[in-house]
Write a protein that holds these residues in place. Structure first.
Motif, PDB file in Angstrom:
ATOM      1  N   LYS A  52       0.829  -1.209   0.000  1.00 55.88           N
ATOM      2  CA  LYS A  52       0.000   0.000   0.000  1.00 55.88           C
ATOM      3  C   LYS A  52       0.860   1.254   0.000  1.00 55.88           C
ATOM      4  O   LYS A  52       2.033   1.233   0.379  1.00 55.88           O
ATOM      5  CB  LYS A  52      -0.931   0.019   1.224  1.00 55.88           C
ATOM      6  CG  LYS A  52      -1.806  -1.211   1.361  1.00 55.88           C
ATOM      7  CD  LYS A  52      -2.743  -1.382   0.179  1.00 55.88           C
ATOM      8  CE  LYS A  52      -3.669  -2.574   0.379  1.00 55.88           C
ATOM      9  NZ  LYS A  52      -4.545  -2.804  -0.792  1.00 55.88           N
ATOM     10  N   ARG A  53       0.220   2.360  -0.409  1.00 51.16           N
ATOM     11  CA  ARG A  53       0.880   3.668  -0.387  1.00 51.16           C
ATOM     12  C   ARG A  53       0.349   4.436   0.828  1.00 51.16           C
ATOM     13  O   ARG A  53      -0.845   4.695   0.931  1.00 51.16           O
ATOM     14  CB  ARG A  53       0.588   4.449  -1.665  1.00 51.16           C
ATOM     15  CG  ARG A  53       1.166   3.809  -2.919  1.00 51.16           C
ATOM     16  CD  ARG A  53       0.847   4.655  -4.148  1.00 51.16           C
ATOM     17  NE  ARG A  53       1.470   5.963  -4.037  1.00 51.16           N
ATOM     18  CZ  ARG A  53       2.675   6.260  -4.527  1.00 51.16           C
ATOM     19  NH1 ARG A  53       3.384   5.320  -5.131  1.00 51.16           N
ATOM     20  NH2 ARG A  53       3.167   7.469  -4.407  1.00 51.16           N
ATOM     21  N   VAL A  54       1.254   4.802   1.740  1.00 51.10           N
ATOM     22  CA  VAL A  54       0.880   5.427   3.009  1.00 51.10           C
ATOM     23  C   VAL A  54       1.463   6.835   3.067  1.00 51.10           C
ATOM     24  O   VAL A  54       2.652   7.043   2.769  1.00 51.10           O
ATOM     25  CB  VAL A  54       1.400   4.604   4.204  1.00 51.10           C
ATOM     26  CG1 VAL A  54       0.974   5.250   5.519  1.00 51.10           C
ATOM     27  CG2 VAL A  54       0.930   3.155   4.118  1.00 51.10           C
ATOM     28  N   PHE A  55       0.638   7.803   3.453  1.00 52.16           N
ATOM     29  CA  PHE A  55       1.111   9.157   3.727  1.00 52.16           C
ATOM     30  C   PHE A  55       1.112   9.327   5.240  1.00 52.16           C
ATOM     31  O   PHE A  55       0.053   9.333   5.863  1.00 52.16           O
ATOM     32  CB  PHE A  55       0.194  10.189   3.057  1.00 52.16           C
ATOM     33  CG  PHE A  55       0.708  11.602   3.140  1.00 52.16           C
ATOM     34  CD1 PHE A  55       1.803  11.987   2.394  1.00 52.16           C
ATOM     35  CD2 PHE A  55       0.090  12.541   3.952  1.00 52.16           C
ATOM     36  CE1 PHE A  55       2.292  13.284   2.466  1.00 52.16           C
ATOM     37  CE2 PHE A  55       0.565  13.834   4.026  1.00 52.16           C
ATOM     38  CZ  PHE A  55       1.668  14.216   3.281  1.00 52.16           C
ATOM     39  N   PHE A  56       2.312   9.422   5.825  1.00 49.87           N
ATOM     40  CA  PHE A  56       2.455   9.431   7.286  1.00 49.87           C
ATOM     41  C   PHE A  56       2.968  10.786   7.736  1.00 49.87           C
ATOM     42  O   PHE A  56       4.074  11.201   7.393  1.00 49.87           O
ATOM     43  CB  PHE A  56       3.428   8.339   7.734  1.00 49.87           C
ATOM     44  CG  PHE A  56       3.432   8.104   9.225  1.00 49.87           C
ATOM     45  CD1 PHE A  56       2.784   6.995   9.754  1.00 49.87           C
ATOM     46  CD2 PHE A  56       4.062   8.982  10.095  1.00 49.87           C
ATOM     47  CE1 PHE A  56       2.762   6.768  11.131  1.00 49.87           C
ATOM     48  CE2 PHE A  56       4.044   8.771  11.468  1.00 49.87           C
ATOM     49  CZ  PHE A  56       3.396   7.657  11.988  1.00 49.87           C
ATOM     50  N   ASP A 125      -3.711  18.821   0.631  1.00 49.01           N
ATOM     51  CA  ASP A 125      -2.989  19.267  -0.559  1.00 49.01           C
ATOM     52  C   ASP A 125      -1.818  18.335  -0.855  1.00 49.01           C
ATOM     53  O   ASP A 125      -1.598  17.922  -2.004  1.00 49.01           O
ATOM     54  CB  ASP A 125      -2.501  20.698  -0.360  1.00 49.01           C
ATOM     55  CG  ASP A 125      -1.638  21.176  -1.520  1.00 49.01           C
ATOM     56  OD1 ASP A 125      -2.121  21.141  -2.676  1.00 49.01           O
ATOM     57  OD2 ASP A 125      -0.477  21.569  -1.289  1.00 49.01           O
ATOM     58  N   LEU A 126      -1.082  17.960   0.184  1.00 45.65           N
ATOM     59  CA  LEU A 126       0.049  17.044   0.006  1.00 45.65           C
ATOM     60  C   LEU A 126      -0.408  15.616  -0.252  1.00 45.65           C
ATOM     61  O   LEU A 126       0.162  14.905  -1.082  1.00 45.65           O
ATOM     62  CB  LEU A 126       0.943  17.081   1.248  1.00 45.65           C
ATOM     63  CG  LEU A 126       1.668  18.394   1.542  1.00 45.65           C
ATOM     64  CD1 LEU A 126       2.332  18.326   2.920  1.00 45.65           C
ATOM     65  CD2 LEU A 126       2.715  18.679   0.473  1.00 45.65           C
ATOM     66  N   ALA A 127      -1.453  15.201   0.457  1.00 50.90           N
ATOM     67  CA  ALA A 127      -1.874  13.797   0.421  1.00 50.90           C
ATOM     68  C   ALA A 127      -2.662  13.439  -0.837  1.00 50.90           C
ATOM     69  O   ALA A 127      -2.917  12.254  -1.079  1.00 50.90           O
ATOM     70  CB  ALA A 127      -2.711  13.468   1.652  1.00 50.90           C
ATOM     71  N   TYR A 132      -2.670   7.819  -2.697  1.00 56.39           N
ATOM     72  CA  TYR A 132      -2.417   7.129  -1.433  1.00 56.39           C
ATOM     73  C   TYR A 132      -3.609   6.263  -1.039  1.00 56.39           C
ATOM     74  O   TYR A 132      -4.765   6.595  -1.314  1.00 56.39           O
ATOM     75  CB  TYR A 132      -2.116   8.137  -0.326  1.00 56.39           C
ATOM     76  CG  TYR A 132      -0.796   8.834  -0.501  1.00 56.39           C
ATOM     77  CD1 TYR A 132       0.405   8.149  -0.322  1.00 56.39           C
ATOM     78  CD2 TYR A 132      -0.731  10.169  -0.867  1.00 56.39           C
ATOM     79  CE1 TYR A 132       1.625   8.774  -0.502  1.00 56.39           C
ATOM     80  CE2 TYR A 132       0.486  10.809  -1.046  1.00 56.39           C
ATOM     81  CZ  TYR A 132       1.661  10.105  -0.866  1.00 56.39           C
ATOM     82  OH  TYR A 132       2.865  10.731  -1.043  1.00 56.39           O
ATOM     83  N   ASP A 133      -3.287   5.170  -0.344  1.00 54.88           N
ATOM     84  CA  ASP A 133      -4.322   4.272   0.163  1.00 54.88           C
ATOM     85  C   ASP A 133      -4.811   4.677   1.539  1.00 54.88           C
ATOM     86  O   ASP A 133      -5.924   4.316   1.940  1.00 54.88           O
ATOM     87  CB  ASP A 133      -3.791   2.831   0.221  1.00 54.88           C
ATOM     88  CG  ASP A 133      -3.480   2.285  -1.162  1.00 54.88           C
ATOM     89  OD1 ASP A 133      -4.424   2.117  -1.947  1.00 54.88           O
ATOM     90  OD2 ASP A 133      -2.285   2.039  -1.440  1.00 54.88           O
ATOM     91  N   VAL A 134      -3.992   5.424   2.298  1.00 53.91           N
ATOM     92  CA  VAL A 134      -4.368   5.810   3.658  1.00 53.91           C
ATOM     93  C   VAL A 134      -3.487   6.967   4.111  1.00 53.91           C
ATOM     94  O   VAL A 134      -2.330   7.098   3.695  1.00 53.91           O
ATOM     95  CB  VAL A 134      -4.231   4.603   4.631  1.00 53.91           C
ATOM     96  CG1 VAL A 134      -2.800   4.119   4.705  1.00 53.91           C
ATOM     97  CG2 VAL A 134      -4.770   4.928   6.014  1.00 53.91           C
ATOM     98  N   ILE A 171     -10.174   9.026   0.846  1.00 56.39           N
ATOM     99  CA  ILE A 171      -8.963   8.432   1.423  1.00 56.39           C
ATOM    100  C   ILE A 171      -9.210   8.202   2.903  1.00 56.39           C
ATOM    101  O   ILE A 171      -9.543   9.145   3.630  1.00 56.39           O
ATOM    102  CB  ILE A 171      -7.739   9.354   1.272  1.00 56.39           C
ATOM    103  CG1 ILE A 171      -7.550   9.791  -0.176  1.00 56.39           C
ATOM    104  CG2 ILE A 171      -6.474   8.654   1.787  1.00 56.39           C
ATOM    105  CD1 ILE A 171      -6.459  10.837  -0.346  1.00 56.39           C
ATOM    106  N   PRO A 172      -9.079   6.983   3.415  1.00 54.40           N
ATOM    107  CA  PRO A 172      -9.247   6.790   4.858  1.00 54.40           C
ATOM    108  C   PRO A 172      -8.166   7.527   5.640  1.00 54.40           C
ATOM    109  O   PRO A 172      -7.004   7.581   5.221  1.00 54.40           O
ATOM    110  CB  PRO A 172      -9.136   5.269   5.040  1.00 54.40           C
ATOM    111  CG  PRO A 172      -8.417   4.777   3.831  1.00 54.40           C
ATOM    112  CD  PRO A 172      -8.751   5.717   2.717  1.00 54.40           C
ATOM    113  N   VAL A 173      -8.556   8.116   6.758  1.00 63.49           N
ATOM    114  CA  VAL A 173      -7.643   8.868   7.612  1.00 63.49           C
ATOM    115  C   VAL A 173      -7.611   8.219   8.985  1.00 63.49           C
ATOM    116  O   VAL A 173      -8.663   7.954   9.580  1.00 63.49           O
ATOM    117  CB  VAL A 173      -8.087  10.340   7.747  1.00 63.49           C
ATOM    118  CG1 VAL A 173      -7.172  11.088   8.717  1.00 63.49           C
ATOM    119  CG2 VAL A 173      -8.106  11.029   6.386  1.00 63.49           C
ATOM    120  N   VAL A 174      -6.419   7.952   9.486  1.00 62.64           N
ATOM    121  CA  VAL A 174      -6.229   7.467  10.852  1.00 62.64           C
ATOM    122  C   VAL A 174      -5.539   8.567  11.634  1.00 62.64           C
ATOM    123  O   VAL A 174      -4.399   8.939  11.330  1.00 62.64           O
ATOM    124  CB  VAL A 174      -5.380   6.178  10.892  1.00 62.64           C
ATOM    125  CG1 VAL A 174      -5.183   5.718  12.342  1.00 62.64           C
ATOM    126  CG2 VAL A 174      -6.034   5.074  10.066  1.00 62.64           C
TER     127      VAL A 174
END
Length: 206
Positions: A52-56, A125-127, A132-134, A171-174
């Protein structure tokens, strides 16, 4: 529900919630020092392993510390050794190099901004520049600009914005947040009122 499902990789969580879908907003909450960030990074690594592609985003830790913790989980060594890699045992230096190469090659990706992202608009804006998947946002209570507001009002606006962004962009957000100090003691269930800063955090979460 139809559409893409993202497992949380904790069996009881996946059984109860059925995981995350595109528009979901989930919150991980605990007292200070209860390894919320470690758990968030662990989830990100599990998703990375699944391709998966994750934006952390971390509002509390530097880019290099998040990156180091990710590599330590991949390589199986104590991240404290990275405080001074030159003094680390040779096997740790080897594991670090191997983990860095493996992280760069995939199977998935974890992108980490070099600086904290303090506004919801900037976050999305970045995400949304990559598919991204999450999104994982560690420290949502540090976001926002009070600008004359009380803290709870600023945090509530951030929480509302993260929920709206999950719905808008699919996009799901945690989010990672805190309990009030002293709440949820031994034998006591955690209630929405135990969440620090804003009731909206618990109310907005799916």
């Amino acid at each position: 529900r139809t559409g893409k499902q993202l497992k949380l990789n904790v069996p009881i969580f996946d059984k109860v919630t059925k995981g995350l879908f595109e528009n979901d907003y989930a919150i991980v909450i605990g007292r200070p020092g209860e390894l919320k960030t470690t758990f968030a990074i662990w989830m990100a690594v599990q998703w990375w392993l699944a391709g998966k592609r994750v934006f952390f985003v971390s509002q509390e830790m530097s880019y290099i510390d998040v990156y180091g913790r990710i590599l330590s989980m991949i390589g199986g060594f104590n991240s404290l050794h990275l405080r001074d890699l030159q003094e680390a045992p040779p096997n740790v230096q080897f594991l670090f190099s191997a983990a860095r190469s493996r992280f760069a090659l995939g199977p998935g990706t974890i992108d980490i901004p070099k600086r904290p992202v303090r506004t919801v608009d900037r976050l999305f804006d970045l995400a949304t520049r990559q598919p991204y998947d999450v999104i994982v946002d560690d420290g949502i209570y540090l976001m926002g600009d009070a600008n004359g507001q009380q803290k709870w009002q600023a945090v509530a606006e951030v929480s509302n914005g993260l929920k709206e962004g999950a719905l808008t962009y699919g996009i799901p957000v945690v989010g990672i947040s805190q309990l009030k100090r002293g709440s949820g003691g031994k034998g006591k269930e955690v209630e929405l009122d135990d969440i620090a800063y804003a009731d909206a955090i618990g109310q907005d979460a799916d």
